[in-house]
Design a protein around this motif. Structure first.
Motif, PDB file in Angstrom:
ATOM      1  N   ALA A   1       0.867  -1.181   0.000  1.00  0.00           N
ATOM      2  CA  ALA A   1       0.000   0.000   0.000  1.00  0.00           C
ATOM      3  C   ALA A   1       0.903   1.231   0.000  1.00  0.00           C
ATOM      4  CB  ALA A   1      -0.916  -0.014   1.221  1.00  0.00           C
ATOM      5  N   LYS A   2       0.303   2.406   0.045  1.00  0.00           N
ATOM      6  CA  LYS A   2       1.084   3.639   0.044  1.00  0.00           C
ATOM      7  C   LYS A   2       1.803   3.805   1.380  1.00  0.00           C
ATOM      8  CE  LYS A   2       0.797   8.605  -0.770  1.00  0.00           C
ATOM      9  NZ  LYS A   2      -0.091   9.754  -1.082  1.00  0.00           N
ATOM     10  N   GLY A   3       3.133   3.660   1.346  1.00  0.00           N
ATOM     11  CA  GLY A   3       3.933   3.905   2.545  1.00  0.00           C
ATOM     12  C   GLY A   3       4.007   2.762   3.530  1.00  0.00           C
ATOM     13  N   GLU A   4       3.293   1.631   3.266  1.00  0.00           N
ATOM     14  CA  GLU A   4       3.323   0.517   4.197  1.00  0.00           C
ATOM     15  C   GLU A   4       2.974  -0.780   3.481  1.00  0.00           C
ATOM     16  OE1 GLU A   4       0.420   1.766   7.059  1.00  0.00           O
ATOM     17  OE2 GLU A   4      -1.240   0.854   5.946  1.00  0.00           O
ATOM     18  N   SER A   5       3.286  -1.906   4.116  1.00  0.00           N
ATOM     19  CA  SER A   5       2.994  -3.219   3.551  1.00  0.00           C
ATOM     20  C   SER A   5       2.588  -4.185   4.646  1.00  0.00           C
ATOM     21  CB  SER A   5       4.224  -3.781   2.816  1.00  0.00           C
ATOM     22  OG  SER A   5       4.538  -3.017   1.682  1.00  0.00           O
TER      23      SER A   5
ATOM     24  N   GLU B   1       6.379  -0.352   7.735  1.00  0.00           N
ATOM     25  CA  GLU B   1       6.345   0.919   6.988  1.00  0.00           C
ATOM     26  C   GLU B   1       7.502   0.979   6.000  1.00  0.00           C
ATOM     27  OE1 GLU B   1       6.322   4.110   9.763  1.00  0.00           O
ATOM     28  OE2 GLU B   1       4.252   3.734  10.418  1.00  0.00           O
ATOM     29  N   HIS B   2       7.318   1.754   4.950  1.00  0.00           N
ATOM     30  CA  HIS B   2       8.365   1.901   3.937  1.00  0.00           C
ATOM     31  C   HIS B   2       9.346   2.999   4.342  1.00  0.00           C
ATOM     32  CE1 HIS B   2       5.414   0.139   0.724  1.00  0.00           C
ATOM     33  NE2 HIS B   2       5.734  -0.715   1.679  1.00  0.00           N
TER      34      HIS B   2
ATOM     35  N   THR C   1       2.034  -2.251  -8.084  1.00  0.00           N
ATOM     36  CA  THR C   1       1.191  -1.154  -7.583  1.00  0.00           C
ATOM     37  C   THR C   1       1.687   0.191  -8.073  1.00  0.00           C
ATOM     38  OG1 THR C   1       2.544  -1.095  -5.580  1.00  0.00           O
ATOM     39  CG2 THR C   1       0.503  -2.367  -5.479  1.00  0.00           C
TER      40      THR C   1
ATOM     41  N   HIS D   1       4.064   2.828  -8.451  1.00  0.00           N
ATOM     42  CA  HIS D   1       5.387   3.131  -7.901  1.00  0.00           C
ATOM     43  C   HIS D   1       5.483   2.863  -6.406  1.00  0.00           C
ATOM     44  CE1 HIS D   1       2.950   6.793  -7.352  1.00  0.00           C
ATOM     45  NE2 HIS D   1       3.647   6.958  -6.250  1.00  0.00           N
ATOM     46  N   TYR D   2       4.386   2.428  -5.769  1.00  0.00           N
ATOM     47  CA  TYR D   2       4.406   2.221  -4.321  1.00  0.00           C
ATOM     48  C   TYR D   2       5.342   1.093  -3.905  1.00  0.00           C
ATOM     49  CZ  TYR D   2       0.255   5.227  -4.149  1.00  0.00           C
ATOM     50  OH  TYR D   2      -0.622   6.274  -4.265  1.00  0.00           O
ATOM     51  N   HIS D   3       5.509   0.092  -4.768  1.00  0.00           N
ATOM     52  CA  HIS D   3       6.351  -1.054  -4.398  1.00  0.00           C
ATOM     53  C   HIS D   3       7.839  -0.814  -4.674  1.00  0.00           C
ATOM     54  CE1 HIS D   3       5.537  -1.774  -8.728  1.00  0.00           C
ATOM     55  NE2 HIS D   3       6.744  -2.280  -8.735  1.00  0.00           N
TER      56      HIS D   3
END
Length: 397
Positions: A10-14, A33-34, A64, A66-68
């Motif tokens: 997801a955006k900023g986290e996984s 978190e990323h 996803t 650029h989120y990944h």
């Protein structure tokens, strides 16, 4: 043991779910978190799973946008096998359950299960050179789209202030045209300045042309000001908007020129660039976009795989005795690649070159034009024939 890790990005986290083997999850799923600390935490989970199984686990995640990117870059630097799954494939896996439940933990679990069900291929790391080219060509396309919208808004305001100005310069959006309009935006300012002052201004800001040419533009501008239906501007807000759009257009011109220089420098280092331009109808911009969207062409061991990557392969629908006869293309590949191929086909088959001695027209790409005419003679509609040409073009590439 056959360990794997499913990552729901997801955006900023996984969300992370580890498996020791098929249907044997390891511990509960966790969220990371990323950030530097979050990615270190992910690495510690991977090392823990590796100690339990004695094997370095592959990581399965969904594409996803650029989120990944930070996660993939982190894992590849530590030599983990990364499998990036097409969202359509992962969606099918998530929809296989009868229960209508969707959470990030369940999604991560399904991605891990997908590894055991499907024959997934590891992600092939793309070259930095081609990725840079792709980023620049996409940015160029985006900025061009923004500039087109700004031009439309600029013209709408110009029609309410100085509509006769459009015929003064050959190109309304040329740098000298925009600068002149910025200094003399109304009939009053033009008539007050006079022919000599305007000619001096044009000559100063356009060194490539003679003073006589500047004088001619100045006289045309005076004539346009005299014909202009808006001899006085009642709304100051329109002048503010006109000046704002003028500034934006000049900035966009400069930024696009910068992008084009960077693209040219990258293209010059690629052998494929010259090879593509040897196909009649494929110019510089089209060649750059096609190369950057395809990437390393050795990823495709057959032309049909490249056609499928572009989303130009026909969809097939059969059920029982029914067999569909009207099938659309899948459109499940790169939309930018399809658009560039379609543009290349239009340029290739267009009757634009004429012999000086005869009125005969000659298409840029005679071979592709012959194929197009053949499809039209078979009764294929215009767009169907062009898609067939794009398919043929990809086979040549």
């Amino acid at each position: 043991m056959n360990p794997v890790v499913g990552l729901d990005i997801a955006k900023g986290e996984s969300q992370v779910q580890m498996f020791l083997d098929k249907k044997i999850p390891y511990k509960n799923s966790v969220k990371i978190e990323h950030t530097v600390e979050g990615l270190k935490e992910l690495h510690s989970y991977l090392l823990d799973l590796e100690r339990q199984t004695g094997l370095k686990p592959p990581v399965v995640l969904e594409s996803t946008g650029h989120y990944h990117t930070p996660v993939v870059q982190f894992l590849e630097a530590r030599e983990y096998v990364v499998i990036i799954v097409n969202p359509l494939v992962s969606y099918r896996a998530k929809s296989s359950s009868l229960r209508k439940t969707k959470t990030v933990a369940i999604d991560a679990y399904h991605l891990g299960e997908l590894y055991y069900k499907e024959d997934l291929q590891p992600h092939k790391k793309r070259g930095i050179h081609l990725l840079n080219l792709r980023h620049l060509t996409r940015q160029h396309e985006n900025m061009t789209g923004i500039m087109v919208q700004t031009k439309l808004q600029f013209q709408a305001v110009l029609d309410q202030v100085f509509p006769e100005y459009k015929g003064v310069f050959g190109d309304l959006y040329a740098e000298i045209s925009l600068r002149t309009l910025q200094s003399f935006p109304t009939s009053e300012s033009v008539l007050e300045a006079g022919v000599e002052e305007i000619a001096q201004f044009i000559d100063t800001h356009c060194k490539a042309r003679s003073f006589n040419w500047a004088l001619e533009r100045s006289e045309k501008l005076i004539g346009a000001a005299e014909r202009n239906p808006f001899q006085s501007t009642l709304y100051q807000s329109l002048l503010v908007s006109l000046n704002m759009y003028n500034d934006l257009l000049q900035v966009y011109h400069q930024q696009l020129s910068t992008l084009e220089r960077e693209i040219d420098e990258l293209e010059a280092q690629l052998e494929e660039y010259e090879l593509l331009q040897s196909i009649p109808g494929i110019g510089e911009k089209i060649a750059a976009t096609i190369i950057s969207e395809i990437g390393e062409i050795d990823r495709f061991n057959h032309p049909k795989k490249l056609v499928a990557f572009a989303g130009l392969d026909p969809s097939i629908f059969e059920s029982g005795r029914f067999k569909s006869t009207k099938n659309h293309i899948t459109k499940r590949g790169s939309a930018r690649l399809r658009h560039m191929l379609y543009t290349a086909v239009r340029c290739s088959i267009r009757d634009s070159r004429k012999k000086k001695t005869t009125p005969e027209t000659i298409a840029r790409n005679k071979r592709l034009r012959t194929f197009y005419d053949l499809k039209r003679e078979e009764g294929k509609p215009y767009k169907v024939a062009k898609i067939a040409c794009a398919n043929k073009l990809l086979h040549w590439i």
